[in-house]
Design an enzyme around this catalytic site. Sequence first.
Site, PDB file in Angstrom:
ATOM      1  N   LYS A  15      -6.738   3.922   4.333  1.00  0.00           N
ATOM      2  CA  LYS A  15      -6.463   4.681   3.110  1.00  0.00           C
ATOM      3  C   LYS A  15      -7.053   3.950   1.912  1.00  0.00           C
ATOM      4  CE  LYS A  15      -2.388   6.245   0.444  1.00  0.00           C
ATOM      5  NZ  LYS A  15      -0.898   6.324   0.456  1.00  0.00           N
TER       6      LYS A  15
ATOM      7  N   LYS B  60      -7.695   8.441   4.751  1.00  0.00           N
ATOM      8  CA  LYS B  60      -6.921   9.098   3.693  1.00  0.00           C
ATOM      9  C   LYS B  60      -7.400   8.628   2.322  1.00  0.00           C
ATOM     10  CE  LYS B  60      -2.258   9.649   1.781  1.00  0.00           C
ATOM     11  NZ  LYS B  60      -0.805   9.332   1.940  1.00  0.00           N
TER      12      LYS B  60
ATOM     13  N   ASP C 265       2.982   3.992   5.183  1.00  0.00           N
ATOM     14  CA  ASP C 265       1.809   3.665   4.375  1.00  0.00           C
ATOM     15  C   ASP C 265       2.009   2.255   3.815  1.00  0.00           C
ATOM     16  OD1 ASP C 265       1.644   6.471   4.785  1.00  0.00           O
ATOM     17  OD2 ASP C 265       0.458   6.714   2.955  1.00  0.00           O
TER      18      ASP C 265
END
Length: 328
Positions: free
Chosen positions: A228, A264, A165
């Site tokens: 995300k 996400k 991430d």
Amino acid sequence: MPTSPKPSTPFEQGGTPTHAFADVTASDSTLRRFLHGLPGVDPVGLEARAAALGTRSIKTSAKAYAIDLAISMIDLTTLEGADTPGKVRALAAKAVNPDPTDRTTPRTAAVCVYPDMVATAKAGLAGTDVKVASVATAFPAGRAALDVKLADVRDAVAAGADEIDMVIDRGAFLAGDYLKVHDEIRAVKETCGDARLKVIFETGELSTYDNIRRASWLGMMAGADFIKTSTGKVAVNATPANTLLMLEAVRDFRAQTGVQVGVKPAGGIRTTKDAVKFLVLVNETAGGDWLDNRWFRFGASSLLNDLLMQRQKLATGRYSGPDYVTVD
């Protein structure tokens, strides 16, 4: 809903988003022209649609399915300076067996930790299908030189991370240095090897919906496997509206390139009711292909506790209360 303009270079079978947009990303000017040529976002319309979809009600059988699906989509996360190996091992155990009183409870999708805790998480999850995710690239601010960011990624991957991430350089993005952001994402993607890459925009710092749409396309063109919303470290994190906008982006991107990218939302999603609203957004916007933890995740550890309580209530008819589930 208007779709985004198509890339000048056709997407070839077996190619990558980077290849498909090679001419678009050839210079600052061509990339800027493409991103600023995306359809403008109608904030009122976007928020109204997100609110309308959030009013959908579901029946008991569908709710049970939605709860189990949401549990299976959670990235169970600890990203604190006080993280210890014991805390990470406990989190890994909870990911594998969220409700010790009911072994039919699904496992979570992943455990997300800092790079120095990847090996501990990996050992705790050995023999399971729960992934190890690691934040990297000078999380959460992203303020570091590229070689430092890439070293962060290499350390996490070498320790066994299945997913990375990363955070984008919001300062560069807001200054209009889109090519720098693109090239950093691409370099991180290459450094990931087989690990999947989630690109975090920190939508609360991007100021406008137009910027979120541009960041979404920029991340996907550079090779993101997931886009995300947030780090969970700022005041405004995932919202139905910004997630809806990102779902529209991945839907349009697949329609034009054939490449599917996950979404996400992270931060601020705490209740089962919230989770169901987001699942409705996914189904009604991107479609059923995204209703799978390979393509949709929740970055919301506290959400798991409420999902477990609601699951117990559906099974027993009684609301156990928070004392009957572990608190992260």
